[in-house]
Write an enzyme that holds these catalytic residues in place. Structure first.
Site, mmCIF file in Angstrom:
data_model
loop_
_atom_site.group_PDB
_atom_site.id
_atom_site.type_symbol
_atom_site.label_atom_id
_atom_site.label_comp_id
_atom_site.label_asym_id
_atom_site.label_seq_id
_atom_site.Cartn_x
_atom_site.Cartn_y
_atom_site.Cartn_z
ATOM 1 N N ASP A 1 -0.741 1.506 -4.073
ATOM 2 C CA ASP A 1 -1.592 0.572 -4.806
ATOM 3 C C ASP A 1 -2.909 1.181 -5.259
ATOM 4 O OD1 ASP A 1 -2.633 0.724 -2.199
ATOM 5 O OD2 ASP A 1 -3.398 -1.312 -2.261
ATOM 6 N N SER B 1 0.806 -1.214 0.000
ATOM 7 C CA SER B 1 0.000 0.000 0.000
ATOM 8 C C SER B 1 0.839 1.264 0.000
ATOM 9 C CB SER B 1 -0.977 -0.035 1.185
ATOM 10 O OG SER B 1 -1.883 1.038 1.114
ATOM 11 N N HIS B 2 0.773 2.023 1.079
ATOM 12 C CA HIS B 2 1.419 3.333 1.177
ATOM 13 C C HIS B 2 2.837 3.228 1.717
ATOM 14 C CE1 HIS B 2 -0.398 2.185 4.929
ATOM 15 N NE2 HIS B 2 0.370 3.028 5.577
ATOM 16 N N ASP C 1 -5.431 2.774 -3.533
ATOM 17 C CA ASP C 1 -6.678 2.718 -2.767
ATOM 18 C C ASP C 1 -6.866 3.902 -1.821
ATOM 19 O OD1 ASP C 1 -4.826 1.999 -0.834
ATOM 20 O OD2 ASP C 1 -5.758 0.087 -0.322
ATOM 21 N N ARG C 2 -5.855 4.747 -1.664
ATOM 22 C CA ARG C 2 -5.987 5.913 -0.790
ATOM 23 C C ARG C 2 -6.007 7.189 -1.619
ATOM 24 N NH1 ARG C 2 -3.125 4.863 4.947
ATOM 25 N NH2 ARG C 2 -3.410 2.608 5.031
ATOM 26 N N ASP D 1 -1.888 6.604 -3.471
ATOM 27 C CA ASP D 1 -0.777 5.912 -2.817
ATOM 28 C C ASP D 1 -0.221 4.786 -3.682
ATOM 29 O OD1 ASP D 1 -3.007 4.260 -2.574
ATOM 30 O OD2 ASP D 1 -2.274 3.365 -0.721
ATOM 31 N N LYS E 1 -11.315 0.194 -0.917
ATOM 32 C CA LYS E 1 -11.261 1.642 -1.014
ATOM 33 C C LYS E 1 -10.618 2.006 -2.349
ATOM 34 C CE LYS E 1 -7.332 1.661 2.270
ATOM 35 N NZ LYS E 1 -7.569 0.382 2.970
#
Length: 542
Positions: A278, A112-113, A280-281, A276, A375
Site C-alpha cells: 500500500d 499492507s505488506h 507506506d513502507r 510495499d 508512514k
C-alpha cells in the site's frame, strides 16, 4: 433507495495494529464486510453530508469492497465520497486527500505488506479527519459495535463505475473519482528540491525502484521517471496486480532479493529502493549496502534540513519502542526531544498534530513526517534522493559517515511467522512472569540492567497503552525486545528485536550477525523460543 438489512455479528472483528486483517475467503463470508463497515459508520459519527475518502492498494477483492463502501456511505448520510480511480489509493495518498479535502475520514483497503490473491490477505481500516489511523478508543468502540450489530444500511442501486475521473451521483451523494497520483505527486514536489534531484539524475546518477507489482508503481513512475527524469524502466514491477504478480510485497532482504542482488553488483545502479503493498513502507539500498530501517530513520533525521520542507529544522522525532535507539543519538545532538511510542503509526498522530515531532519511524520499514499522518515509502525515497543530491556522496558514504559521527547501532529483527497462537501467548506470559526477578541476572558476559513490559502514556491526551512488548536491557547498551505482531492473519508472528551500540569505529564494519551473536543466543534461551515453539531459526531476518 436505502435498504436496512438484518445481520448477525461475527466474534472476530477486533482491529489490530493496522485495522481488520483476515484472509480473503474470511472477508467473503455473508455480510462480513458490511458488518464491519456499518460498525465503523455507527461509531465515528459525523455531520450531515460530510466527505469520505475511499481507496486501497488494488489487491484482490479491492474493487468489490470499494463498491460496497460507496453504497453503504450513501445509505449512512455522507454527502460526497472521493474515490481513487480504479479504486486505487496508496495509504499516504489517501491520508493526503483526507487532509487536503477536509474529509471526515477515510476507508483504506489494504493488508499492507501481506501477500494478495484469492487466498491471500485483505484488510480494512478507518482513518480519522487528520488523515491518520483511528486511535485505539475508536477501534475498540468499532469492535464493540461488531459484537452486537443487528442490521446494516446500504443503497439498493449499484455503485457508479469508478474507472474514469469524473463525478456521478448515488441518491443524494456525489461520487467523485479522482486521479490517485496527481495530488500526492504535487505535494512531494512542494517538499523536495526536484530541480536539484533532476540535476543529479541528469548527471548520470542511476536508480532502480521496485514497486513489487503493488500500489506505488504509478506513483513512482510519475515522480521518478516523468517529473525527475530517471530513465524509462527505472521503476520495475510497476504495474499493480491483484496478486502482486505472485510475489510478496514486503520490501525486505527476502522478498526484495532481486533488487538487492542488482545493487550488490559492480555495474548496478547508484541507488535502489522498494515499497510495499500500500506504499507506506520502504527499503533503501546503496551500492554494496542495505540500509536498515532504523539507520535510515537516523540518517534522515540528521539530514532533513537539506530538503526545502525541513530547512528550518525539525521539532522532534518519534520512534516505535522496538526501533533501534540510533535516532535518539541524533536528537540528542540536535537538542530536540525523542518520543518512544508503542508500535503502530496511530500513536504518532497526536504528537504530529501538536507539533511535538516532525519525523517519525518504525523498525518495520516505515518512515514519515508531518506532511501526512501515515508512514510514506515514496517520501522516504525522495528525502534520500534530496540528501544525495545535496551531499553528492554515495549511500554507503553517507551511512558510514553517520556511524563515524554517532556510533553504530547493530540491529536485527527476527520474525517467527504463523506460530501457534497459544504457544506464542504462553511464551510472552512466561517472560512477563519472570521480569521482576530478571534485573541483575547474568547471561553469558552480559548482565541485565532492567526489564519491563512496555507501557505508554500519551503526553497529549493522557491515554494509556499497556502490554506493548517485553524489554530486556543489558549493561553496556545491549537490548532484546519480544512482542507479538498485530499485522498477520494466521497464527501469531513473534518478533524479536536485538540491538547493540558500538562506539568504536574499528568495529563498525563487523557483520551484524557476528556483532549480535551473543544477544541472539541469549534471546533464544531467555525467550525459550525453541522449546516453546519448536522453531530453530526465524522465517525472516531484517
Amino acid at each position: 433507495m436505502i435498504e436496512t438489512i438484518a445481520t448477525r455479528p461475527y466474534d472476530d472483528q477486533k482491529p489490530g495494529t493496522s485495522g481488520l486483517r483476515k484472509k480473503v475467503p474470511h472477508f467473503k463470508q455473508p455480510h462480513y464486510v458490511h458488518n464491519f463497515l456499518q460498525a465503523t459508520f455507527d461509531t465515528v459519527g459525523r455531520g450531515d453530508l460530510e466527505t469520505l475518502v475511499i481507496g486501497g492498494d488494488g489487491r484482490y477483492f479491492n474493487r468489490d469492497v470499494v463498491a460496497i463502501a460507496i453504497r453503504m456511505a450513501a445509505a449512512n448520510g455522507y454527502g460526497r465520497v472521493i474515490v481513487g480511480q480504479g479504486g486505487i489509493l496508496s495509504t499516504p495518498a489517501a491520508s493526503n486527500l483526507i487532509r487536503k479535502r477536509g474529509a471526515a475520514g477515510g476507508i483504506i483497503l489494504s493488508a499492507s505488506h501481506n501477500p494478495g490473491g484469492p487466498n491471500g490477505d485483505f484488510g480494512i481500516k478507518y482513518n480519522i479527519e487528520n488523515g491518520g489511523p483511528a486511535p485505539e478508543r475508536i477501534t475498540s468502540a468499532i469492535y464493540e459495535k461488531t459484537r452486537s450489530i443487528e442490521r446494516f444500511r446500504i443503497f439498493s442501486a449499484p455503485a457508479p463505475e469508478f474507472d474514469a475521473v469524473g463525478e456521478h451521483r448515488l441518491g443524494d451523494m456525489v461520487v467523485e473519482v479522482v486521479d490517485p497520483v496527481s495530488d500526492y505527486a504535487d505535494l512531494m514536489e512542494e517538499l523536495f528540491d526536484f530541480p536539484k534531484i533532476r540535476a543529479l539524475i541528469d548527471g548520470g546518477f542511476t536508480l532502480r525502484f521496485d514497486a513489487m507489482h503493488a500500489v506505488t508503481g504509478p506513483y513512482a513512475t510519475e515522480i521518478l521517471e516523468n517529473r525527475l527524469g530517471a530513465a524509462k524502466g527505472s521503476v520495475v514491477n510497476a504495474v499493480p496486480m491483484e496478486d502482486f504478480g505472485g510475489g510478496h510485497p514486503d520490501p525486505n532482504a527476502v522478498h526484495a532479493a532481486n533488487l538487492i542482488a542488482a545493487m550488490m553488483s559492480e555495474d548496478g545502479p547508484d541507488f535502489g529502493a522498494a515499497s510495499d503493498g500500500d506504499g507506506d513502507r520502504n527499503l533503501i539500498v546503496g551500492k554494496g549496502i542495505v540500509v536498515t530501517p532504523s539507520d535510515s530513520l537516523a540518517v534522515l533525521a540528521a539530514n532533513a534540513h537539506l530538503a526545502p520542507a525541513y530547512r528550518q529544522g525539525i521539532a522532534g522525532v518519534a520512534r516505535s519502542m522496538p526501533t533501534s535507539q540510533a535516532v535518539d543519538r541524533v536528537a540528542d545532538k540536535l537538542g530536540i526531544k525523542t518520543f518512544e511510542t508503542p508500535t503502530g503509526w496511530k500513536y504518532f498522530g497526536n504528537l504530529l498534530d501538536a507539533g511535538k515531532v516532525t519525523i517519525c519511524g518504525e523498525e518495520s520499514a516505515g518512515t514519515g513526517s508531518d506532511h501526512v499522518r501515515e508512514k510514506d515509502g515514496v517520501w522516504a525515497v525522495l528525502l534520500w534522493l534530496n540528501i544525495l543530491a545535496e551531499r553528492r556522496e554515495s549511500v554507503r558514504g553517507i551511512v558510514e559517515g553517520h556511524w563515524s559521527e554517532f556510533g553504530r547501532t547493530f540491529y536485527q529483527r527476527h520474525d517467527f511467522e504463523e506460530v501457534d497462537s497459544d504457544k506464542a501467548e504462553g511464551l510472552m506470559e512466561s517472560l512477563r512472569d519472570r521480569l521482576a526477578s530478571m534485573a541483575g541476572q547474568r547471561f553469558g558476559s552480559l548482565v541485565v540492567s532492567e526489564a519491563d513490559d512496555f507501557s505508554y502514556k500519551d503526553p497529549i491526551d493522557g491515554s494509556v497503552a499497556t502490554g506493548q512488548g517485553v524489554r530486556i536491557v543489558f549493561s553496556g547498551g545491549g537490548r532484546i525486545v519480544f512482542r507479538l505482531s498485530g499485522t498477520g492473519t494466521a497464527g501469531a508472528t513473534l518478533r524479536v528485536y536485538i540491538e547493540r551500540y558500538e562506539s568504536n569505529p574499528d568495529r563498525h564494519g563487523d557483520a551484524p550477525g557476528e556483532a549480535l551473536a551473543e544477544l541472539i543466543s541469549i534471546a533464544d534461551s531467555v525467550g525459550e523460543i525453541r522449546r516453546r515453539t519448536g522453531r530453530t531459526e526465524p522465517d525472516v531476518i531484517t
